[in-house]
Write a protein that holds these residues in place. Structure first.
Motif, PDB file in Angstrom:
ATOM      1  N   LEU A  96       0.830  -1.210   0.000  1.00 41.59           N
ATOM      2  CA  LEU A  96       0.000   0.000   0.000  1.00 41.59           C
ATOM      3  C   LEU A  96       0.864   1.260   0.000  1.00 41.59           C
ATOM      4  N   GLY A  97       1.930   1.233   0.786  1.00 42.80           N
ATOM      5  CA  GLY A  97       2.823   2.385   0.828  1.00 42.80           C
ATOM      6  C   GLY A  97       3.512   2.628  -0.498  1.00 42.80           C
ATOM      7  N   THR A  98       3.873   1.556  -1.206  1.00 43.11           N
ATOM      8  CA  THR A  98       4.508   1.692  -2.517  1.00 43.11           C
ATOM      9  C   THR A  98       3.567   2.352  -3.510  1.00 43.11           C
ATOM     10  N   VAL A  99       2.311   1.931  -3.503  1.00 41.91           N
ATOM     11  CA  VAL A  99       1.311   2.540  -4.388  1.00 41.91           C
ATOM     12  C   VAL A  99       1.148   4.015  -4.056  1.00 41.91           C
ATOM     13  N   PHE A 100       1.109   4.336  -2.760  1.00 41.08           N
ATOM     14  CA  PHE A 100       0.972   5.733  -2.342  1.00 41.08           C
ATOM     15  C   PHE A 100       2.139   6.567  -2.863  1.00 41.08           C
ATOM     16  N   LEU A 101       3.343   6.031  -2.749  1.00 44.53           N
ATOM     17  CA  LEU A 101       4.529   6.770  -3.182  1.00 44.53           C
ATOM     18  C   LEU A 101       4.572   6.976  -4.694  1.00 44.53           C
ATOM     19  N   MET A 102       3.907   6.130  -5.447  1.00 41.98           N
ATOM     20  CA  MET A 102       3.878   6.279  -6.901  1.00 41.98           C
ATOM     21  C   MET A 102       3.145   7.545  -7.308  1.00 41.98           C
ATOM     22  N   ALA A 115       2.189  14.136  10.004  1.00 49.16           N
ATOM     23  CA  ALA A 115       1.015  13.586  10.677  1.00 49.16           C
ATOM     24  C   ALA A 115       1.336  12.259  11.351  1.00 49.16           C
ATOM     25  N   ILE A 116       2.143  11.425  10.685  1.00 46.37           N
ATOM     26  CA  ILE A 116       2.533  10.142  11.270  1.00 46.37           C
ATOM     27  C   ILE A 116       3.314  10.356  12.559  1.00 46.37           C
ATOM     28  N   LEU A 117       4.238  11.302  12.532  1.00 46.95           N
ATOM     29  CA  LEU A 117       5.034  11.579  13.728  1.00 46.95           C
ATOM     30  C   LEU A 117       4.148  12.025  14.884  1.00 46.95           C
ATOM     31  N   LEU A 118       3.210  12.921  14.622  1.00 45.65           N
ATOM     32  CA  LEU A 118       2.319  13.402  15.675  1.00 45.65           C
ATOM     33  C   LEU A 118       1.411  12.279  16.181  1.00 45.65           C
ATOM     34  N   LEU A 119       0.933  11.446  15.265  1.00 34.56           N
ATOM     35  CA  LEU A 119       0.080  10.331  15.664  1.00 34.56           C
ATOM     36  C   LEU A 119       0.836   9.372  16.569  1.00 34.56           C
ATOM     37  N   MET A 120       2.065   9.036  16.193  1.00 30.03           N
ATOM     38  CA  MET A 120       2.843   8.103  17.001  1.00 30.03           C
ATOM     39  C   MET A 120       3.193   8.692  18.366  1.00 30.03           C
ATOM     40  N   ALA A 121       3.451   9.994  18.410  1.00 26.78           N
ATOM     41  CA  ALA A 121       3.717  10.643  19.693  1.00 26.78           C
ATOM     42  C   ALA A 121       2.481  10.566  20.591  1.00 26.78           C
ATOM     43  N   GLY A 161       3.800  -1.513   8.169  1.00 30.69           N
ATOM     44  CA  GLY A 161       4.331  -1.647   6.818  1.00 30.69           C
ATOM     45  C   GLY A 161       4.126  -0.391   5.997  1.00 30.69           C
ATOM     46  N   PHE A 162       2.944   0.219   6.110  1.00 29.23           N
ATOM     47  CA  PHE A 162       2.658   1.437   5.354  1.00 29.23           C
ATOM     48  C   PHE A 162       3.561   2.586   5.794  1.00 29.23           C
ATOM     49  N   THR A 163       3.653   2.794   7.107  1.00 25.91           N
ATOM     50  CA  THR A 163       4.441   3.920   7.598  1.00 25.91           C
ATOM     51  C   THR A 163       5.930   3.729   7.356  1.00 25.91           C
ATOM     52  N   THR A 164       6.404   2.492   7.422  1.00 26.54           N
ATOM     53  CA  THR A 164       7.831   2.280   7.181  1.00 26.54           C
ATOM     54  C   THR A 164       8.173   2.462   5.708  1.00 26.54           C
ATOM     55  N   MET A 165       7.232   2.151   4.802  1.00 26.06           N
ATOM     56  CA  MET A 165       7.491   2.346   3.371  1.00 26.06           C
ATOM     57  C   MET A 165       7.382   3.811   2.991  1.00 26.06           C
ATOM     58  N   VAL A 166       6.372   4.490   3.504  1.00 21.41           N
ATOM     59  CA  VAL A 166       6.130   5.879   3.126  1.00 21.41           C
ATOM     60  C   VAL A 166       7.129   6.827   3.770  1.00 21.41           C
ATOM     61  N   GLY A 170       8.057   3.253  10.755  1.00 23.73           N
ATOM     62  CA  GLY A 170       7.392   2.099  11.338  1.00 23.73           C
ATOM     63  C   GLY A 170       7.831   1.789  12.751  1.00 23.73           C
ATOM     64  N   GLY A 171       8.950   2.375  13.196  1.00 25.07           N
ATOM     65  CA  GLY A 171       9.476   2.093  14.521  1.00 25.07           C
ATOM     66  C   GLY A 171       8.493   2.334  15.649  1.00 25.07           C
ATOM     67  N   PRO A 172       7.882   3.520  15.721  1.00 25.61           N
ATOM     68  CA  PRO A 172       6.924   3.762  16.805  1.00 25.61           C
ATOM     69  C   PRO A 172       5.735   2.811  16.779  1.00 25.61           C
ATOM     70  N   VAL A 173       5.267   2.454  15.566  1.00 22.51           N
ATOM     71  CA  VAL A 173       4.136   1.531  15.475  1.00 22.51           C
ATOM     72  C   VAL A 173       4.498   0.182  16.078  1.00 22.51           C
ATOM     73  N   MET A 174       5.651  -0.344  15.667  1.00 22.81           N
ATOM     74  CA  MET A 174       6.068  -1.645  16.180  1.00 22.81           C
ATOM     75  C   MET A 174       6.420  -1.577  17.665  1.00 22.81           C
TER      76      MET A 174
END
Length: 265
Positions: A96-102, A115-121, A161-166, A170-174
């Motif tokens: 999904l992240g690869t498709v987004f990056l395309m 947004a990802i950083l703020l969400l993970m915080a 997987g999405f956040t680590t690709m984009v 992915g670190g905070p998620v895991m």
């Protein structure tokens, strides 16, 4: 930003910008052997100094170097049943992240990274206020926290997987998943080390195909990777003495500032 513009930006780094990237590379090494997820600071620095798309390609080999050092340090502490449970969902998230990056250009990239950083915080802060949920050890599958974590594995995996690709975020998620499963420090670090070595390595062909990794980015990586080693050694020396609570507070604060900087830039 097209490939030629990204190459120009990489070759025009000032001494101060390179110094900031070198320090961020050191933080990657430290986070891999001491406090997983602290490399959100590095993510913010790389995305601030470099074009957002280019930053993901430059940072990925740096992360892999840190993963190798972490595996060499904690390879015996991994919990493989957890890893096998996560990988299918993570693969879907990477796709999904690869498709987004395309379809995402540089301007669009900054918003999701911030947004990802703020969400993970926010998630990290919420989890730290619920210590009772983290009490079951990872090897006691009858524990409430562990059973809940098993059910949540697919959603954590896809998001990771999405956040680590984009955004290599992915670190905070895991970290949240492993904490919810009740992992102790060494098993946490060992499982995280193997997880990200495998996942980040698998992302390389996608990143090359998307033009995120190329000759100029690899030349910059060759200069920066040397700074990962001292960071990893410092992390290994500090892991048993570090004040985890204070450091997590500092990481959360830096993550919030980094996310706001990207959103408001």
């Amino acid at each position: 930003m097209d490939a030629s513009a990204a190459t120009s930006a990489l070759s025009a780094l000032t001494v101060w910008e390179f110094g900031a990237l070198a320090l961020a590379a050191g933080v990657v090494g430290f986070s891999k052997t001491a406090v997983s997820g602290a490399n959100t600071i590095s993510l913010a620095v790389f995305a601030a100094v470099l074009p957002a798309r280019a930053s993901t390609g430059v940072l990925l080999p740096i992360l892999i170097a840190g993963d190798v050092l972490a595996v060499l340090t904690y390879r015996r502490h991994a919990h493989w049943p957890t890893l096998w449970r996560l990988f299918p969902a993570v693969g879907a998230g990477v796709a999904l992240g690869t498709v987004f990056l395309m379809f995402a250009d540089d301007a669009v990239m900054r918003t999701p990274i911030g947004a990802i950083l703020l969400l993970m915080a926010a998630v990290t802060t919420w989890r730290r206020r619920r210590p009772a949920a983290n009490g079951a050890p990872a090897d006691e599958e009858g524990g409430t926290a562990w059973a809940t974590a098993r059910i949540a594995a697919p959603s954590y995996g896809v998001l990771g997987g999405f956040t680590t690709m984009v955004a290599n975020a992915g670190g905070p998620v895991m970290s949240m998943y492993l904490l919810s499963a009740g992992f102790k420090k060494l098993s946490f670090l060992g499982t995280s080390a193997w997880f990200f070595l495998i996942v980040n390595t698998s992302k390389v062909p996608f990143s090359v195909g998307l033009g995120l990794i190329d000759g100029p980015s690899l030349l910059l990586d060759a200069a920066l990777v040397l700074f990962v080693i001292p960071g990893a050694l410092i992390g290994k020396a500090c892991v048993h003495r570090i004040n985890q609570r204070l450091f997590e507070q500092l990481v959360i604060g830096a993550t919030v500032l980094g996310g706001l900087q990207l959103l408001l830039r």
